[in-house]
Scaffold this motif. Structure first.
Motif, PDB file in Angstrom:
ATOM      1  N   PHE A 196       0.818  -1.208   0.000  1.00  0.00           N
ATOM      2  CA  PHE A 196       0.000   0.000   0.000  1.00  0.00           C
ATOM      3  C   PHE A 196       0.857   1.265   0.000  1.00  0.00           C
ATOM      4  N   TYR A 197       1.975   1.220   0.705  1.00  0.00           N
ATOM      5  CA  TYR A 197       2.835   2.409   0.770  1.00  0.00           C
ATOM      6  C   TYR A 197       3.362   2.817  -0.598  1.00  0.00           C
ATOM      7  N   LYS A 198       3.458   1.881  -1.533  1.00  0.00           N
ATOM      8  CA  LYS A 198       3.888   2.196  -2.894  1.00  0.00           C
ATOM      9  C   LYS A 198       2.709   2.584  -3.782  1.00  0.00           C
ATOM     10  N   LYS A 199       1.588   1.919  -3.590  1.00  0.00           N
ATOM     11  CA  LYS A 199       0.416   2.167  -4.439  1.00  0.00           C
ATOM     12  C   LYS A 199      -0.276   3.487  -4.122  1.00  0.00           C
ATOM     13  N   GLN A 200      -0.317   3.827  -2.840  1.00  0.00           N
ATOM     14  CA  GLN A 200      -1.002   5.038  -2.372  1.00  0.00           C
ATOM     15  C   GLN A 200      -0.079   5.824  -1.441  1.00  0.00           C
ATOM     16  N   PRO A 201       1.027   6.351  -1.956  1.00  0.00           N
ATOM     17  CA  PRO A 201       2.022   6.960  -1.075  1.00  0.00           C
ATOM     18  C   PRO A 201       1.499   8.132  -0.248  1.00  0.00           C
ATOM     19  N   GLU A 202       0.660   8.966  -0.802  1.00  0.00           N
ATOM     20  CA  GLU A 202       0.154  10.111  -0.041  1.00  0.00           C
ATOM     21  C   GLU A 202      -0.778   9.650   1.072  1.00  0.00           C
ATOM     22  N   ALA A 203      -1.698   8.754   0.766  1.00  0.00           N
ATOM     23  CA  ALA A 203      -2.620   8.234   1.785  1.00  0.00           C
ATOM     24  C   ALA A 203      -1.845   7.509   2.878  1.00  0.00           C
ATOM     25  N   TYR A 204      -0.824   6.768   2.487  1.00  0.00           N
ATOM     26  CA  TYR A 204       0.003   6.053   3.453  1.00  0.00           C
ATOM     27  C   TYR A 204       0.704   7.031   4.392  1.00  0.00           C
ATOM     28  N   ASP A 221      -1.850   8.686   6.797  1.00  0.00           N
ATOM     29  CA  ASP A 221      -2.331   7.768   7.831  1.00  0.00           C
ATOM     30  C   ASP A 221      -1.240   7.507   8.860  1.00  0.00           C
ATOM     31  N   ARG A 222      -0.043   7.287   8.397  1.00  0.00           N
ATOM     32  CA  ARG A 222       1.072   7.005   9.304  1.00  0.00           C
ATOM     33  C   ARG A 222       1.359   8.204  10.206  1.00  0.00           C
ATOM     34  N   ALA A 223       1.345   9.401   9.645  1.00  0.00           N
ATOM     35  CA  ALA A 223       1.599  10.611  10.437  1.00  0.00           C
ATOM     36  C   ALA A 223       0.489  10.826  11.469  1.00  0.00           C
ATOM     37  N   ALA A 224      -0.756  10.612  11.067  1.00  0.00           N
ATOM     38  CA  ALA A 224      -1.894  10.828  11.972  1.00  0.00           C
ATOM     39  C   ALA A 224      -1.950   9.785  13.084  1.00  0.00           C
ATOM     40  N   SER A 225      -1.392   8.616  12.840  1.00  0.00           N
ATOM     41  CA  SER A 225      -1.521   7.514  13.798  1.00  0.00           C
ATOM     42  C   SER A 225      -0.717   7.720  15.077  1.00  0.00           C
ATOM     43  N   GLY A 226       0.372   8.466  15.016  1.00  0.00           N
ATOM     44  CA  GLY A 226       1.258   8.612  16.161  1.00  0.00           C
ATOM     45  C   GLY A 226       2.358   7.560  16.207  1.00  0.00           C
ATOM     46  N   ARG A 227       2.362   6.647  15.269  1.00  0.00           N
ATOM     47  CA  ARG A 227       3.348   5.560  15.240  1.00  0.00           C
ATOM     48  C   ARG A 227       4.771   6.095  15.174  1.00  0.00           C
ATOM     49  N   ASP A 228       5.035   7.003  14.230  1.00  0.00           N
ATOM     50  CA  ASP A 228       6.407   7.482  14.042  1.00  0.00           C
ATOM     51  C   ASP A 228       6.933   8.221  15.267  1.00  0.00           C
ATOM     52  N   ALA A 229       6.080   9.028  15.897  1.00  0.00           N
ATOM     53  CA  ALA A 229       6.509   9.747  17.103  1.00  0.00           C
ATOM     54  C   ALA A 229       6.842   8.763  18.217  1.00  0.00           C
ATOM     55  N   PHE A 230       6.031   7.724  18.372  1.00  0.00           N
ATOM     56  CA  PHE A 230       6.287   6.708  19.390  1.00  0.00           C
ATOM     57  C   PHE A 230       7.601   5.987  19.105  1.00  0.00           C
ATOM     58  N   ILE A 231       7.780   5.574  17.858  1.00  0.00           N
ATOM     59  CA  ILE A 231       8.998   4.853  17.480  1.00  0.00           C
ATOM     60  C   ILE A 231      10.224   5.703  17.798  1.00  0.00           C
ATOM     61  N   HIS A 232      10.166   6.955  17.432  1.00  0.00           N
ATOM     62  CA  HIS A 232      11.321   7.824  17.703  1.00  0.00           C
ATOM     63  C   HIS A 232      11.564   7.952  19.210  1.00  0.00           C
ATOM     64  N   LYS A 233      10.497   8.175  19.968  1.00  0.00           N
ATOM     65  CA  LYS A 233      10.651   8.381  21.420  1.00  0.00           C
ATOM     66  C   LYS A 233      11.190   7.134  22.135  1.00  0.00           C
ATOM     67  N   TYR A 234      10.650   5.974  21.819  1.00  0.00           N
ATOM     68  CA  TYR A 234      11.004   4.764  22.573  1.00  0.00           C
ATOM     69  C   TYR A 234      12.089   3.908  21.958  1.00  0.00           C
ATOM     70  N   TRP A 235      12.252   3.973  20.654  1.00  0.00           N
ATOM     71  CA  TRP A 235      13.190   3.061  20.019  1.00  0.00           C
ATOM     72  C   TRP A 235      14.428   3.757  19.461  1.00  0.00           C
ATOM     73  N   HIS A 236      14.336   5.070  19.191  1.00  0.00           N
ATOM     74  CA  HIS A 236      15.468   5.755  18.560  1.00  0.00           C
ATOM     75  C   HIS A 236      15.894   7.022  19.294  1.00  0.00           C
ATOM     76  N   ALA A 237      15.419   7.239  20.482  1.00  0.00           N
ATOM     77  CA  ALA A 237      15.693   8.487  21.209  1.00  0.00           C
ATOM     78  C   ALA A 237      17.177   8.697  21.486  1.00  0.00           C
ATOM     79  N   ASP A 238      17.930   7.629  21.651  1.00  0.00           N
ATOM     80  CA  ASP A 238      19.346   7.799  22.006  1.00  0.00           C
ATOM     81  C   ASP A 238      20.267   7.752  20.780  1.00  0.00           C
TER      82      ASP A 238
END
Length: 177
Positions: A148-156, A159-176
């Motif tokens: 889906f990320y290739k077929k509908q890049p803007e929608a993807y 959705d990903r930005a609105a979900s909060g996933r990336d912020a969580f990943i950065h805070k808990y998995w990549h903060a250091d």
């Protein structure tokens, strides 16, 4: 050459394809449904929580080039393993997290990695609720869900930005980093 399969549920399967697909030694990543009680579930049935299935990805990989432990490390860094109600803005049992093992060695590695995360203190004592379950029938999702990320890049991206996933990943998995 012997390829193996790994199956992970990490919330919306759209967000679980790209991180794996871009790695060397990954042969194929398919979105689908697993762990439920209905044969041949549809997206609408699973989305409504009527089948008991998880949205998941099934990965075909070359263990010589990308070992299962690396898959586990990458998997954990895509999810909130403390949320038993879904993932990010996707709520319901179909969006829970789980590792579906295909052989005993995968089960052992998954359990060890889960215990390491529990002991790490990364989540300040919150229980790690990601289940480790035997793999069952994997039903591929409808074709429009695949890559889906290739077929509908803007929608993807939206959705990903609105979900909060990336912020969580950065805070808990990549903060250091």
């Amino acid at each position: 050459m012997k390829y193996e399969k790994a199956t992970f549920a990490g919330g919306c399967f759209w967000c679980m394809v790209q991180p794996f697909e871009e790695m060397p030694g990954i042969i194929n990543v398919r979105s689908g449904y697993t762990g439920g009680h209905a044969a041949h579930p549809s997206y609408e049935n699973v989305k409504n929580g009527h089948t008991g299935h998880f949205e998941a990805v099934q990965i075909t990989y070359d263990p010589q080039r990308f070992p299962y432990q690396q898959l586990l490390d990458l998997y954990w860094a895509q999810i909130d393993p403390t949320d038993d109600g879904g993932q990010f803005h996707d709520r319901g049992p179909q969006y829970r997290t789980a590792i579906f093992y295909h052989q005993e060695d995968q089960r052992c590695q998954a359990q060890t990695s889960k215990e390491a995360i529990e002991k790490s203190g990364k989540f300040k004592g919150a229980p790690i609720v990601t289940e480790i379950l035997p793999a069952t029938t994997f039903y591929e999702a409808e074709e429009w869900h695949q890559k889906f990320y290739k077929k509908q890049p803007e929608a993807y991206k939206e959705d990903r930005a609105a979900s909060g996933r990336d912020a969580f990943i950065h805070k808990y998995w990549h903060a250091d980093e």
